[in-house]
Scaffold this active site. Structure first.
Site, PDB file in Angstrom:
ATOM      1  N   TYR A  11       0.828  -1.220   0.000  1.00  0.00           N
ATOM      2  CA  TYR A  11       0.000   0.000   0.000  1.00  0.00           C
ATOM      3  C   TYR A  11       0.866   1.275   0.000  1.00  0.00           C
ATOM      4  O   TYR A  11       0.839   2.064  -0.966  1.00  0.00           O
ATOM      5  CB  TYR A  11      -0.909  -0.060   1.229  1.00  0.00           C
ATOM      6  CG  TYR A  11      -1.671   1.191   1.564  1.00  0.00           C
ATOM      7  CD1 TYR A  11      -2.315   1.940   0.579  1.00  0.00           C
ATOM      8  CD2 TYR A  11      -1.792   1.605   2.895  1.00  0.00           C
ATOM      9  CE1 TYR A  11      -3.036   3.080   0.909  1.00  0.00           C
ATOM     10  CE2 TYR A  11      -2.514   2.732   3.230  1.00  0.00           C
ATOM     11  CZ  TYR A  11      -3.127   3.476   2.241  1.00  0.00           C
ATOM     12  OH  TYR A  11      -3.840   4.592   2.578  1.00  0.00           O
ATOM     13  N   SER A 122       6.531   3.472  13.230  1.00  0.00           N
ATOM     14  CA  SER A 122       5.101   3.641  13.486  1.00  0.00           C
ATOM     15  C   SER A 122       4.865   4.360  14.799  1.00  0.00           C
ATOM     16  O   SER A 122       5.677   4.253  15.732  1.00  0.00           O
ATOM     17  CB  SER A 122       4.466   2.241  13.541  1.00  0.00           C
ATOM     18  OG  SER A 122       3.186   2.316  14.098  1.00  0.00           O
ATOM     19  N   TYR A 146       3.839  -5.766  17.601  1.00  0.00           N
ATOM     20  CA  TYR A 146       4.124  -4.992  16.384  1.00  0.00           C
ATOM     21  C   TYR A 146       4.920  -3.732  16.732  1.00  0.00           C
ATOM     22  O   TYR A 146       5.971  -3.446  16.144  1.00  0.00           O
ATOM     23  CB  TYR A 146       2.806  -4.621  15.683  1.00  0.00           C
ATOM     24  CG  TYR A 146       2.991  -3.595  14.585  1.00  0.00           C
ATOM     25  CD1 TYR A 146       3.608  -3.936  13.391  1.00  0.00           C
ATOM     26  CD2 TYR A 146       2.578  -2.266  14.767  1.00  0.00           C
ATOM     27  CE1 TYR A 146       3.808  -2.975  12.392  1.00  0.00           C
ATOM     28  CE2 TYR A 146       2.759  -1.316  13.781  1.00  0.00           C
ATOM     29  CZ  TYR A 146       3.380  -1.677  12.593  1.00  0.00           C
ATOM     30  OH  TYR A 146       3.575  -0.740  11.609  1.00  0.00           O
ATOM     31  N   LYS A 150       8.922  -2.543  15.779  1.00  0.00           N
ATOM     32  CA  LYS A 150       9.332  -1.291  15.131  1.00  0.00           C
ATOM     33  C   LYS A 150      10.343  -0.540  16.014  1.00  0.00           C
ATOM     34  O   LYS A 150      11.323   0.010  15.523  1.00  0.00           O
ATOM     35  CB  LYS A 150       8.109  -0.407  14.868  1.00  0.00           C
ATOM     36  CG  LYS A 150       7.194  -0.968  13.776  1.00  0.00           C
ATOM     37  CD  LYS A 150       7.869  -0.896  12.431  1.00  0.00           C
ATOM     38  CE  LYS A 150       7.079  -1.576  11.346  1.00  0.00           C
ATOM     39  NZ  LYS A 150       7.741  -1.571  10.046  1.00  0.00           N
TER      40      LYS A 150
HETATM   41  N1  NAD Z   1      -0.455   1.046   6.964  1.00  0.00           N
HETATM   42  C1  NAD Z   1      -0.290   1.481   8.203  1.00  0.00           C
HETATM   43  O1  NAD Z   1      -1.245   1.744   8.913  1.00  0.00           O
HETATM   44  C2  NAD Z   1       1.107   1.668   8.772  1.00  0.00           C
HETATM   45  C3  NAD Z   1       1.297   2.496   9.896  1.00  0.00           C
HETATM   46  C4  NAD Z   1       2.588   2.666  10.393  1.00  0.00           C
HETATM   47  C5  NAD Z   1       3.655   2.015   9.800  1.00  0.00           C
HETATM   48  N2  NAD Z   1       3.430   1.204   8.723  1.00  0.00           N
HETATM   49  C6  NAD Z   1       4.561   0.497   8.136  1.00  0.00           C
HETATM   50  O2  NAD Z   1       4.671   0.843   6.773  1.00  0.00           O
HETATM   51  C7  NAD Z   1       5.189  -0.261   6.030  1.00  0.00           C
HETATM   52  C8  NAD Z   1       4.302  -0.533   4.830  1.00  0.00           C
HETATM   53  O3  NAD Z   1       2.987  -0.785   5.281  1.00  0.00           O
HETATM   54  P1  NAD Z   1       1.785  -1.014   4.256  1.00  0.00           P
HETATM   55  O4  NAD Z   1       0.578  -0.452   4.883  1.00  0.00           O
HETATM   56  O5  NAD Z   1       2.177  -0.565   2.908  1.00  0.00           O
HETATM   57  O6  NAD Z   1       1.677  -2.607   4.305  1.00  0.00           O
HETATM   58  P2  NAD Z   1       1.475  -3.640   3.101  1.00  0.00           P
HETATM   59  O7  NAD Z   1       1.199  -4.957   3.758  1.00  0.00           O
HETATM   60  O8  NAD Z   1       0.507  -3.135   2.121  1.00  0.00           O
HETATM   61  O9  NAD Z   1       2.916  -3.651   2.433  1.00  0.00           O
HETATM   62  C9  NAD Z   1       3.985  -4.402   2.905  1.00  0.00           C
HETATM   63  C10 NAD Z   1       4.739  -4.911   1.685  1.00  0.00           C
HETATM   64  O10 NAD Z   1       5.905  -5.607   2.123  1.00  0.00           O
HETATM   65  C11 NAD Z   1       5.940  -6.881   1.520  1.00  0.00           C
HETATM   66  N3  NAD Z   1       6.616  -7.770   2.469  1.00  0.00           N
HETATM   67  C12 NAD Z   1       6.247  -8.046   3.747  1.00  0.00           C
HETATM   68  N4  NAD Z   1       7.140  -8.872   4.306  1.00  0.00           N
HETATM   69  C13 NAD Z   1       8.095  -9.120   3.370  1.00  0.00           C
HETATM   70  C14 NAD Z   1       9.268  -9.895   3.349  1.00  0.00           C
HETATM   71  N5  NAD Z   1       9.668 -10.599   4.417  1.00  0.00           N
HETATM   72  N6  NAD Z   1      10.034  -9.904   2.218  1.00  0.00           N
HETATM   73  C15 NAD Z   1       9.664  -9.180   1.122  1.00  0.00           C
HETATM   74  N7  NAD Z   1       8.539  -8.439   1.077  1.00  0.00           N
HETATM   75  C16 NAD Z   1       7.758  -8.412   2.192  1.00  0.00           C
HETATM   76  C17 NAD Z   1       4.499  -7.249   1.253  1.00  0.00           C
HETATM   77  O11 NAD Z   1       4.338  -8.212   0.235  1.00  0.00           O
HETATM   78  C18 NAD Z   1       3.917  -5.890   0.867  1.00  0.00           C
HETATM   79  O12 NAD Z   1       4.089  -5.641  -0.499  1.00  0.00           O
HETATM   80  C19 NAD Z   1       5.295  -1.420   7.003  1.00  0.00           C
HETATM   81  O13 NAD Z   1       6.622  -1.483   7.470  1.00  0.00           O
HETATM   82  C20 NAD Z   1       4.367  -1.011   8.121  1.00  0.00           C
HETATM   83  O14 NAD Z   1       4.728  -1.597   9.358  1.00  0.00           O
HETATM   84  C21 NAD Z   1       2.190   1.027   8.191  1.00  0.00           C
END
Ligand code: NAD
Length: 345
Positions: A11, A122, A146, A150
């Site tokens: 995302y 986060s 989680y 982080k």
């Molecule tokens: N969306 C939120 O609410 C939010 C809030 C704070 C922080 N974050 C952080 O932002 C980052 C992205 O979040 P997002 O919402 O886009 O999540 P998402 O699940 O849409 O994207 C994560 C991506 O990483 C890939 N991935 C996960 N583990 C992997 C691995 N071991 N090897 C290779 N690829 C891997 C997944 O296939 C996916 O494409 C994450 O680190 C998340 O913790 C997200």
């Protein structure tokens, strides 16, 4: 510049990739598609007219990272598991993916000789004790596995800076919502857990209604309060962070708007914007949810000049545009994709 984006098919990652390409950078994506989708990258390519290189693999595998990071100037590390609630019941899965993932990343970057990294952290690192608005100086006392994963990722980067002279920036995202203005990329969430995706799934009729978890918090309307930041603003924040990587060291910054919206307020705004009424149910609090999470965004603004642009209605409108055109995310049957439909009732 040549950039590696881990989790670039996800995302937030897909929006970061799009903004990097639009700014003229070269992008390599490392992703194993466990939650991301190859269609996201295809659409980014279609929107920008520029290709990305894809390395399909697990970020925990240092050899894969070293291959993907060869010749790269900066790494954006987004690949991780992100659901707070799931981490409460499967902590080992979160330690495995987020901490073994970080270890593999660090080892791979060392092998490739890359020393600059922007890390997706986060607001969950703070925990519910933090004073509102939350400043970066608040103690890190995460309420969930989680959040702990982080906080520990940040600490690992601080040591890489200290021991190996790396430049690292941790961006502590508050609540990312919304989608690209085109409605072509957004959050692919077959089982949405986030506030806005759950509201919109209910408005689309994919769920019988919307359940507010917890109405007895110490807040004006009893529901949780969140600092919602648009995914587009968040992507821009990654580019704004680049000048911070000129000097060695590690620093963490909040990325939010500084404005809090209650869950009830978001539900009402979404109903008003779409003109659809929603059955709203109430349920018990969810373990791990912080009652109030609102950023003090000043430090990042002062360091970079970054300012979030989008307001609540912009974010709900872009998310609605995305889910209307892609009701099953990137798995929406092709004939529906891009179909022109009126977006608002
Ligand atoms: N969306 C939120 O609410 C939010 C809030 C704070 C922080 N974050 C952080 O932002 C980052 C992205 O979040 P997002 O919402 O886009 O999540 P998402 O699940 O849409 O994207 C994560 C991506 O990483 C890939 N991935 C996960 N583990 C992997 C691995 N071991 N090897 C290779 N690829 C891997 C997944 O296939 C996916 O494409 C994450 O680190 C998340 O913790 C997200």
């Amino acid at each position: 510049m040549r950039c590696l984006v881990t989790g670039g098919a996800g995302y937030i990652g897909s929006h970061v990739v799009l903004h990097l390409l639009e700014a003229g950078h070269e992008v390599v994506v490392l992703d194993d598609f466990r939650t991301g989708h190859p269609e996201a990258l295809r659409r980014v390519q279609e929107l920008t007219g520029r290709p990305t290189l894809l390395v399909r693999g697990d970020v925990a595998d240092a050899r894969v990272v070293a291959r993907a990071a060869a010749g790269v100037d900066v790494v954006f590390h987004l690949a991780a598991s992100k659901a707070v609630g799931e981490s409460m019941v499967r902590p080992e899965a979160y330690f495995q993916n987020n901490l073994a993932g970080m270890t593999g990343l660090l080892e791979g970057m060392v092998r490739a000789g890359v020393k600059r990294v922007v890390f997706s952290s986060s607001a969950a690192v703070y925990g519910s004790h933090a004073r509102i608005p939350i400043s970066e100086d608040s103690a890190l006392r995460p309420d969930s596995p989680y959040g702990l994963s982080k906080a520990q990722g940040e600490q690992m980067l601080a040591w890489m800076a200290r021991s190996r002279g790396w430049s690292a920036v941790s961006l502590r995202y508050f609540n990312p919502v919304g989608a690209h203005a085109s409605g072509r990329i957004g959050e692919h969430a077959p089982h949405p857990t986030g506030l806005v995706p759950r509201v919109l799934a209910a408005l689309l009729g994919q769920r019988p209604g919307f359940t507010i978890f917890g109405t007895d918090y110490d807040t004006p309307d009893g529901t949780c309060i969140r600092d919602l930041v648009s995914v587009e603003d968040l992507a821009r924040a990654h580019l704004a962070a680049l000048p911070l990587l000129r000097e060695p060291g590690h620093a963490a910054y909040n990325v939010g708007t500084g404005l809090g919206h209650s869950v009830l307020e978001v539900v009402e705004a979404a109903q008003e914007l779409t003109g659809i009424d929603l059955p709203v149910m109430t349920g018990p609090r969810r373990e791990g949810d912080m009652p109030v999470a609102v950023a003090d965004p000043r430090r990042f603004r002062e360091a970079t000049g970054f300012e979030a642009r989008d307001g609540l209605l912009d974010m709900i409108a872009s998310a609605w545009r995305w889910v209307r055109a892609n009701p099953h995310g990137y798995d929406t049957p092709r004939r529906r994709l891009g179909e022109a439909e009126p977006l608002f009732a």
